[in-house]
Write an enzyme that holds these catalytic residues in place. Sequence first.
Site, PDB file in Angstrom:
ATOM      1  CB  THR A 269       2.855 -10.286  -8.298  1.00  0.00           C
ATOM      2  OG1 THR A 269       2.249 -10.520  -7.105  1.00  0.00           O
ATOM      3  CG2 THR A 269       2.048 -10.577  -9.160  1.00  0.00           C
ATOM      4  CG  LEU A 270       8.312 -13.161  -8.808  1.00  0.00           C
ATOM      5  CD1 LEU A 270       9.060 -13.276  -9.954  1.00  0.00           C
ATOM      6  CD2 LEU A 270       8.382 -14.101  -8.110  1.00  0.00           C
TER       7      LEU A 270
ATOM      8  N   GLY B  20      -1.422   5.119   0.283  1.00  0.00           N
ATOM      9  CA  GLY B  20      -3.111   4.566   0.075  1.00  0.00           C
ATOM     10  C   GLY B  20      -3.433   3.347  -0.919  1.00  0.00           C
TER      11      GLY B  20
ATOM     12  CB  SER C 227      -2.181   4.708  -4.333  1.00  0.00           C
ATOM     13  OG  SER C 227      -2.461   3.351  -4.362  1.00  0.00           O
TER      14      SER C 227
ATOM     15  CG  ASP D  66      -6.028  -5.653  -3.300  1.00  0.00           C
ATOM     16  OD1 ASP D  66      -5.309  -6.929  -3.872  1.00  0.00           O
ATOM     17  OD2 ASP D  66      -5.311  -5.289  -2.192  1.00  0.00           O
TER      18      ASP D  66
ATOM     19  N   GLY E 271     -10.245  -3.194   1.276  1.00  0.00           N
ATOM     20  CA  GLY E 271     -10.028  -4.328   1.738  1.00  0.00           C
ATOM     21  C   GLY E 271      -9.307  -4.789   0.279  1.00  0.00           C
TER      22      GLY E 271
HETATM   23  O1  RIB Z   1      -3.768  -5.473   0.205  1.00  0.00           O
HETATM   24  C1  RIB Z   1      -4.484  -4.426   0.749  1.00  0.00           C
HETATM   25  C2  RIB Z   1      -4.974  -4.393   1.403  1.00  0.00           C
HETATM   26  O2  RIB Z   1      -4.806  -5.724   1.801  1.00  0.00           O
HETATM   27  C3  RIB Z   1      -5.510  -3.148   2.440  1.00  0.00           C
HETATM   28  O3  RIB Z   1      -6.507  -2.423   1.966  1.00  0.00           O
HETATM   29  C4  RIB Z   1      -6.397  -3.740   3.101  1.00  0.00           C
HETATM   30  O4  RIB Z   1      -7.359  -3.696   3.968  1.00  0.00           O
HETATM   31  C5  RIB Z   1      -6.291  -5.314   3.541  1.00  0.00           C
HETATM   32  O5  RIB Z   1      -7.118  -6.003   2.846  1.00  0.00           O
END
Ligand code: RIB
Length: 301
Positions: A213-214, A280, A284, A245, A40
């Site tokens: 981000t590129l 993952g 990760s 993320d 997420g």
């Molecule tokens: O940005 C990666 C995330 O996008 C994944 O973990 C997945 O759950 C989606 O939300």
Amino acid sequence: MAGRILNFGSLNIDRVYRVEHFVRPGETIASKGYQCFPGGKGLNQSIAAARAGARVFHAGTVGADGDFLIKLLSESGADVRYVRKKDGITGHALIQVSDAGENCIILYPGANFDNDTAYMEQVLSGFSAGDILMLQNEISNLSWLLERGRKKGMRIMLNPSPMDGALAEMDLTGIAWLMLNETEGGALTGEGEPEAILRTLLSRLPGTQVILTLGKDGAMLGDGKKILRQPCFPVKTVDTTAAGDTFTGYFAAAILENADPADALRLASAAAALAVSEAGAAVSIPVRERVEAFLKAGPHG
Ligand code: RIB
């Protein structure tokens, strides 16, 4: 009081299928591997900020099967007092990861779309002007949150991902930091070149720092006065899921430390590189010590 981050964001269960290539229309393929991971965009970003050392509070909703997500957030150092558990299904993602490490994702929002404004108001009452409100586009009532956060004087960091028609129509003025990739930038501006994307967004959103981000081309930051560029750290790509993320969470943590924008970009890029070199999403995301050691170990490429 030291700065705080409230991240109102998604919590997903990621079902990850390793494939030779992404499945095409009409095609059936067997996957070479399957793993189930916590994920997420919201959860990943909170974990990244917490592992970077920031004081981060996560808010959001999981279903009956979401306990392990709350546990991981908490073990990673995020404050989970505002996370809710409701009947129903936790949001989940079906993710194909190719041999090249790229991904494509189908989302089922589940409990992430169960965030009502009464709950949001209650959470927001614990925060005040100057706190960072971190947001993505995987939960219900995002435009309401943007509006309320702005009114409270919170500093909003928005990652407009996944991009959709509703987001393209939202009022993004007054956002402190817009964190997006080239595809999202292209969808918002109609431009194809990174610099044109950046300049168009900066002219539309004066006062906002735009961070683009590129992928292999690194990252750019524009604030209306200057454009900074950060090359990416070359690593062997295993899985790019959650790279953005990780970048966002680490960048937010650096902001709370009053880091210089160039240093924030460098730290965030190094953390993202480490995330890409492992499989993952949340699992990760590196801890701060690893990122610092990686930076110290240079030269990179
Ligand atoms: O940005 C990666 C995330 O996008 C994944 O973990 C997945 O759950 C989606 O939300």
